[in-house]
Design a protein around this motif. Structure first.
Motif, PDB file in Angstrom:
ATOM      1  N   ASP A 195       0.850  -1.184   0.000  1.00  0.00           N
ATOM      2  CA  ASP A 195       0.000   0.000   0.000  1.00  0.00           C
ATOM      3  C   ASP A 195       0.890   1.239   0.000  1.00  0.00           C
ATOM      4  OD1 ASP A 195       1.020   0.169   2.540  1.00  0.00           O
ATOM      5  OD2 ASP A 195      -0.912   0.027   3.589  1.00  0.00           O
ATOM      6  N   ARG A 196       0.286   2.411   0.015  1.00  0.00           N
ATOM      7  CA  ARG A 196       1.043   3.652  -0.124  1.00  0.00           C
ATOM      8  C   ARG A 196       2.002   3.866   1.045  1.00  0.00           C
ATOM      9  NH1 ARG A 196      -2.983   8.493  -1.458  1.00  0.00           N
ATOM     10  NH2 ARG A 196      -0.964   9.567  -1.493  1.00  0.00           N
ATOM     11  N   THR A 199       4.940   1.289   1.001  1.00  0.00           N
ATOM     12  CA  THR A 199       5.810   1.556  -0.141  1.00  0.00           C
ATOM     13  C   THR A 199       6.661   2.799   0.100  1.00  0.00           C
ATOM     14  OG1 THR A 199       4.187   0.567  -1.649  1.00  0.00           O
ATOM     15  CG2 THR A 199       5.857   1.996  -2.622  1.00  0.00           C
TER      16      THR A 199
END
Length: 412
Positions: A195-196, A199
């Protein structure tokens, strides 16, 4: 249906870890001493390599959405043990002479740990910490034995073979992963996603590696040669190659996407390819543009490998590479080997000498590949033993199999 809990490592991990530490302490007590030679320059290089090993690699593999604790924690565990074992095993190969610890030896030990972390990137998420500890012991053992074998048979200086760590670590990990193949987690696990937030953490590790990589490539040259012109050339070459590979990876990432959008996995992995390729050459470049050309080639090779070779390996060869280590370290490392061969041959006036050097150079690569592939298979076979309680298929890529989460605990 009752929930399936991951097998407890309480009777495995403490026993293995504390037993190894006890053995190391006893060995250091009788065979190792500190050599009191200090240099600010050497310590600065040591700090840079230290940050790469423990912080860069620790955050690099946190892209897995449910494996952040394990990625950072297990990287610390593996690196800390691998550094100690590297010192111990190098001393064992030198007995009956006493082992002496210097900043230079510590840098060399951390480079060996770097190789074990490369291998760990292939199998992370599919193994438990006990397996990773055993894998690091086997990988460091094989890597140092490979150095010793090449030095003994071919009379190669250590500074010319230390950077084979990228090739050795990548192919060792690939063969271990291939041997550990299980249908339940191949080719794509349901929890192997990102996910953001995770990452972003992973990209944080990439930036640490990217910033300090010139020090990593020049550290051993500086300590051994004491000729500051050679490390300076390698530092400049590494920086230029990495800058070009970063731009190349970003451009190709946009090109490969049908909508022209960036893929963060390309960016956070493939921008390191230039540094790997320059490290694999372990030689000075005649002109800056040569280093830049190497960075361009490494960026293209790494991005193509991540886009096409990684899925092909999973489907055709049943080999799962979690962090795309083959594309980041293996292929650019081979590229660096070819570049060094070409640069050296170009300086020879005699065809006979050039042919002999080529054969000599090929033998070094073949011995390294044979050693890494063999040790990888042996390690994979050992890690498959049920004795180590490997994680269940449904518990792979999941921190809850190994870490305590208070907010998820059952209150009695």
């Amino acid at each position: 249906m009752a929930p399936q809990y991951a097998p407890s490592l309480r009777s495995r991990l403490p026993v293995v870890a504390l037993l190894l530490e006890t053995i190391f302490i006893l060995f250091f007590a009788f065979y190792v001493e500190v050599q009191h030679i200090f240099s600010i320059t050497f310590y600065a290089e040591f700090q840079d390599v230290h940050v790469m090993v423990f912080m860069g690699f620790g955050f690099l593999s946190t892209f897995l959405v449910r494996y952040g604790f394990s990625s950072t924690g297990f990287s610390l565990l593996v690196a800390a043990l691998a550094v100690q074992w590297a010192i111990v095993f190098r001393v064992l190969l030198q007995l009956p002479y006493p082992g002496r610890i210097t900043i230079e030896r510590l840098v060399l030990a951390e480079m060996s740990a770097f190789s074990s972390l490369i291998s760990m990137g292939v199998v992370i998420g599919k193994t438990n910490p006990v397996q990773l500890l055993l894998m690091s012991l086997m990988e460091v053992t094989g890597f140092i034995l490979n150095e010793w074998l090449i030095q003994t048979l071919l009379k190669v200086k250590l500074k010319h073979i230390i950077m084979y760590l990228h090739i050795y670590g990548a192919f060792f990990g690939i063969m271990t992963s291939w041997t550990l193949y299980r249908k339940g987690i191949e080719p794509r696990h349901e929890k192997e996603k990102s996910d953001r937030k995770m990452t972003l953490f992973s990209f944080f590790g990439t930036l640490f590696l990217w910033i300090f990589w010139p020090s990593f490539n020049s550290a051993y040259l500086l300590n051994k040669d004491m000729d500051f012109a050679v490390p300076l050339n390698v530092i400049c070459s590494t920086y230029l190659a990495m800058a070009v590979s970063a731009v190349t990876a970003i451009a190709l990432s946009v090109l490969f996407n049908p909508r022209g959008k960036l893929n963060m996995r390309h960016v956070q992995n493939c921008i390191l390819a230039g540094g790997v390729a320059v490290g694999g050459t372990m030689s000075t470049f005649p002109q800056p543009w040569v280093a830049m050309a190497v960075g361009l080639s490494a960026g293209i090779m790494s991005t193509l490998g991540h886009q096409y070779i990684k899925p092909l390996m999973e489907i055709v060869f049943k080999c799962h590479d979690t962090c795309s280590i083959l594309s980041v370290h293996g292929l650019p490392g081979i590229l660096g080997w070819f570049v060094r061969l070409f640069l050296q041959i170009a300086n020879f006036d005699s065809t006979t000498i050039a042919v002999r050097f080529t054969v000599y150079h090929i033998l070094i690569l073949l011995i390294t590949l044979a050693s890494s592939l063999t040790m990888g298979v042996i390690t994979g076979i050992i890690l498959k033993w049920k004795l180590w309680r490997p994680p269940q298929d449904r518990k792979c890529f999941d921190d809850q199999a190994f870490w305590k989460f208070p907010h998820l605990a059952k209150h009695e």
